[in-house]
Design a protein around this motif. Structure first.
Motif, mmCIF file in Angstrom:
data_model
loop_
_atom_site.group_PDB
_atom_site.id
_atom_site.type_symbol
_atom_site.label_atom_id
_atom_site.label_comp_id
_atom_site.label_asym_id
_atom_site.label_seq_id
_atom_site.Cartn_x
_atom_site.Cartn_y
_atom_site.Cartn_z
ATOM 1 N N GLN A 9 0.443 -7.379 -5.471
ATOM 2 C CA GLN A 9 1.649 -6.962 -4.759
ATOM 3 C C GLN A 9 1.409 -5.615 -4.055
ATOM 4 O OE1 GLN A 9 5.092 -6.354 -7.247
ATOM 5 N NE2 GLN A 9 6.484 -6.403 -5.494
ATOM 6 N N PHE A 10 0.715 -4.717 -4.744
ATOM 7 C CA PHE A 10 0.408 -3.412 -4.157
ATOM 8 C C PHE A 10 -0.467 -3.573 -2.912
ATOM 9 C CE2 PHE A 10 -2.036 0.520 -3.791
ATOM 10 C CZ PHE A 10 -1.016 1.448 -3.773
ATOM 11 N N ILE A 11 -1.459 -4.425 -2.989
ATOM 12 C CA ILE A 11 -2.345 -4.670 -1.843
ATOM 13 C C ILE A 11 -1.548 -5.212 -0.664
ATOM 14 C CG2 ILE A 11 -4.245 -6.105 -0.996
ATOM 15 C CD1 ILE A 11 -5.463 -5.803 -3.845
ATOM 16 N N GLN A 12 -0.634 -6.124 -0.941
ATOM 17 C CA GLN A 12 0.198 -6.671 0.132
ATOM 18 C C GLN A 12 1.021 -5.576 0.793
ATOM 19 O OE1 GLN A 12 2.229 -9.759 -2.107
ATOM 20 N NE2 GLN A 12 1.070 -11.333 -1.001
ATOM 21 N N GLU A 18 1.581 1.823 7.939
ATOM 22 C CA GLU A 18 1.105 2.237 9.258
ATOM 23 C C GLU A 18 1.012 3.752 9.389
ATOM 24 O OE1 GLU A 18 3.350 0.355 12.340
ATOM 25 O OE2 GLU A 18 3.018 -1.643 11.503
ATOM 26 N N ASP A 19 1.565 4.457 8.432
ATOM 27 C CA ASP A 19 1.552 5.920 8.464
ATOM 28 C C ASP A 19 0.266 6.425 7.797
ATOM 29 O OD1 ASP A 19 1.945 8.639 8.148
ATOM 30 O OD2 ASP A 19 4.041 8.437 7.531
ATOM 31 N N GLU A 20 -0.585 7.048 8.601
ATOM 32 C CA GLU A 20 -1.881 7.501 8.096
ATOM 33 C C GLU A 20 -1.741 8.552 6.996
ATOM 34 O OE1 GLU A 20 -6.142 9.087 9.749
ATOM 35 O OE2 GLU A 20 -4.800 8.019 11.077
ATOM 36 N N SER A 21 -0.701 9.368 7.045
ATOM 37 C CA SER A 21 -0.525 10.401 6.017
ATOM 38 C C SER A 21 -0.267 9.766 4.644
ATOM 39 C CB SER A 21 0.612 11.355 6.390
ATOM 40 O OG SER A 21 1.864 10.698 6.342
ATOM 41 N N ILE A 22 0.396 8.634 4.624
ATOM 42 C CA ILE A 22 0.620 7.930 3.357
ATOM 43 C C ILE A 22 -0.713 7.422 2.812
ATOM 44 C CG2 ILE A 22 1.665 5.887 2.287
ATOM 45 C CD1 ILE A 22 4.063 6.314 4.143
ATOM 46 N N LEU A 23 -1.542 6.875 3.687
ATOM 47 C CA LEU A 23 -2.860 6.400 3.256
ATOM 48 C C LEU A 23 -3.706 7.545 2.725
ATOM 49 C CD1 LEU A 23 -3.756 3.849 6.080
ATOM 50 C CD2 LEU A 23 -3.036 3.359 3.733
ATOM 51 N N GLU A 24 -3.642 8.694 3.371
ATOM 52 C CA GLU A 24 -4.402 9.857 2.908
ATOM 53 C C GLU A 24 -3.943 10.287 1.515
ATOM 54 O OE1 GLU A 24 -3.825 12.666 6.061
ATOM 55 O OE2 GLU A 24 -5.308 11.691 7.352
ATOM 56 N N LYS A 25 -2.638 10.273 1.294
ATOM 57 C CA LYS A 25 -2.112 10.638 -0.029
ATOM 58 C C LYS A 25 -2.556 9.633 -1.090
ATOM 59 C CE LYS A 25 1.886 13.003 1.862
ATOM 60 N NZ LYS A 25 3.327 12.968 2.132
ATOM 61 N N LEU A 26 -2.524 8.367 -0.758
ATOM 62 C CA LEU A 26 -2.970 7.345 -1.707
ATOM 63 C C LEU A 26 -4.459 7.499 -2.010
ATOM 64 C CD1 LEU A 26 -1.030 4.254 -0.329
ATOM 65 C CD2 LEU A 26 -0.630 5.424 -2.503
ATOM 66 N N GLU A 27 -5.250 7.822 -1.003
ATOM 67 C CA GLU A 27 -6.677 8.049 -1.218
ATOM 68 C C GLU A 27 -6.912 9.216 -2.161
ATOM 69 O OE1 GLU A 27 -7.947 8.529 2.836
ATOM 70 O OE2 GLU A 27 -8.629 6.442 2.974
ATOM 71 N N LEU A 28 -6.146 10.291 -1.976
ATOM 72 C CA LEU A 28 -6.277 11.452 -2.862
ATOM 73 C C LEU A 28 -5.940 11.085 -4.303
ATOM 74 C CD1 LEU A 28 -4.747 14.316 -0.691
ATOM 75 C CD2 LEU A 28 -7.142 14.024 -1.367
ATOM 76 N N ILE A 29 -4.899 10.296 -4.474
ATOM 77 C CA ILE A 29 -4.509 9.868 -5.819
ATOM 78 C C ILE A 29 -5.618 9.039 -6.460
ATOM 79 C CG2 ILE A 29 -2.928 8.374 -7.121
ATOM 80 C CD1 ILE A 29 -0.739 9.289 -5.106
ATOM 81 N N LEU A 30 -6.164 8.110 -5.698
ATOM 82 C CA LEU A 30 -7.224 7.261 -6.232
ATOM 83 C C LEU A 30 -8.480 8.062 -6.558
ATOM 84 C CD1 LEU A 30 -6.832 4.104 -3.969
ATOM 85 C CD2 LEU A 30 -6.217 4.330 -6.388
#
Length: 75
Positions: A9-12, A18-30
């Motif tokens: 579900q998370f992958i979906q 589409e917001d790159e800043s959200i992806l950057e935050k998720l990358e930092l968390i991971l």
């Protein structure tokens, strides 16, 4: 919902982001979740820990009670 279903579900949901800043935050968390605290230590700290582990393997240890007796005047 089991872990595998939650991941799917998370992958979906991640695909829709589409917001790159959200992806950057998720990358930092991971990335933060993957770091081992030992990796953040200096070489001298790692060496000191290894010395202690080597001493423990050789039986060169002092029991808790003995330590507490030795330092009771400060406690």
């Amino acid at each position: 919902m089991d872990l595998e279903a939650r991941k799917y579900q998370f992958i979906q949901e991640l695909v829709k982001v589409e917001d790159e800043s959200i992806l950057e935050k998720l990358e930092l968390i991971l990335k933060a979740n993957q770091n081992d605290w030992f990796d953040d230590l200096s070489e001298s700290e790692k060496n000191e820990i290894q010395i202690g582990l080597d001493q423990a393997e050789k039986g060169e240890v002092i029991g808790h009670e003995d330590v507490m007796k030795r330092f009771s005047k400060w406690h």
